[in-house]
Write an enzyme that holds these catalytic residues in place. Sequence first.
Site, PDB file in Angstrom:
ATOM      1  N   ASP A 163       0.781  -1.043  -0.168  1.00 44.17           N
ATOM      2  CA  ASP A 163      -0.066   0.098   0.039  1.00 44.17           C
ATOM      3  C   ASP A 163       0.885   1.511  -0.118  1.00 44.17           C
ATOM      4  O   ASP A 163       0.562   2.436  -0.825  1.00 44.17           O
ATOM      5  CB  ASP A 163      -0.944  -0.057   1.068  1.00 44.17           C
ATOM      6  CG  ASP A 163      -2.001  -0.790   1.129  1.00 44.17           C
ATOM      7  OD1 ASP A 163      -2.654  -0.892   0.111  1.00 44.17           O
ATOM      8  OD2 ASP A 163      -2.414  -1.638   2.175  1.00 44.17           O
ATOM      9  N   HIS A 164       1.876   1.336   0.968  1.00 41.94           N
ATOM     10  CA  HIS A 164       2.530   2.718   0.900  1.00 41.94           C
ATOM     11  C   HIS A 164       3.446   2.631  -0.322  1.00 41.94           C
ATOM     12  O   HIS A 164       3.598   4.150  -0.899  1.00 41.94           O
ATOM     13  CB  HIS A 164       3.632   2.504   1.997  1.00 41.94           C
ATOM     14  CG  HIS A 164       2.770   2.593   3.257  1.00 41.94           C
ATOM     15  ND1 HIS A 164       2.905   1.792   4.637  1.00 41.94           N
ATOM     16  CD2 HIS A 164       1.985   3.681   3.665  1.00 41.94           C
ATOM     17  CE1 HIS A 164       1.933   2.280   5.499  1.00 41.94           C
ATOM     18  NE2 HIS A 164       1.467   3.299   5.051  1.00 41.94           N
TER      19      HIS A 164
END
Length: 417
Positions: A163-164
């Site tokens: 996600d990051h």
Amino acid sequence: MGGPLDGVRVVELGVMVAGPACAAILADWGAEVVKVEPPDGDPHRGNLNTALFELDNRGKRGICLDLKRPEAQEVLSRLLADADVLVTNLRLAALARLGLDYDTLSARFPRLVYAAATGYGTTGEGADKPGYDMGAYWSRAGVAHAVTQAGTAPPVSRPGMGDHPTGLALAAGVCAALVRQRVTGRGEFVTTSLLRTGSYTISCDLISRAHGQVSATGLSRMLYNPILAVYQAGDGRWFWLLGLQATRHWPNVVRAIGRPELATDPRFATMGALIGNRDEALALLDEAFAERPLDHWAEAFDRHGVWWDPVLSLDEVLADPLAHAAGVFRPIAGPDEVPAPGRDAQADAAGASTAGGGPAERDPRPITVATPVDFGSLPPGPAPRAPELGEHTEQVLLDLGYDWPAITALKDADAIP
């Protein structure tokens, strides 16, 4: 002085991590971000570890809107009319049912940069497939396979691991679209996906395989040469040698272990020889490194110019003075503090060894992890906190021109809590 995105207005329709992470990065860089949540809030608020929500939502103003209500959609329209960017990771088909797809919004707000993080892209059979990073990024993109040893189950990815970087990629796309917006006056549809980001992460392996080369997967000790490998010191602590250029780095390594004659040993003196005799070199180095603790090797490596890094535990990373000096961590502003964008200059965390040993002195306030880009013009300072659910709803409405009777009417219509 504000950040480089000072004056940029962002509306976020995001949940969990990838979309909110993008918006948090933009906020760290100076943008004004309004996070729009449903009345029951971003599901990530339900995580027992509240620091995870704080990480990806700091520095935003928060409002609650029930977008199933036409009155709430009118509020959102007013927000978007004055916004530069919409960031979302909601499923695009669901947004389209609410009239919040790119085509509809760009017709009404031609300057709007519409930034969407998806699981599997915007075309083909995966366009509306729900996705999390453990699936789209870790599993389907090939990352898990590449690190799995033969005959064992694939390892579990860490929270937010896909996600990051996806949020960071989307933030980069937003900034490029903003440059174009400033030139042409037009917005842009900017997208990335967990699958695309995962595939880019593993792209060295994918492109090698596509060209018929075999990429070894599940390697446990070394990539291909014995000084680009992990070793264990005599006190049980692990470290990596970083000798990517074997011929350049091998003489320094053997001087550090007190065996300078190995620099010209024909078994190891060239790149081809060292790789061809890697098992023998690995055993030789294993024996040497087992004789002394890591603190000894840290000093010897630094004295002889050996490139290396310790394998640190999470507690050791939190105490590592190098990480603090690099701006990895920022304290979270207290209720009476005025937060500032940018890195926190907690450089000299005394008391920890080069190998990440002893406890470091750091700010007693709770900390968060900084986004991984600094700007020289930004002053150091604490990170702003994340908003409470709906904390700024009334203030944002007042800023949009609603008066108190109109706000009361929105409450009566269940458009806002």
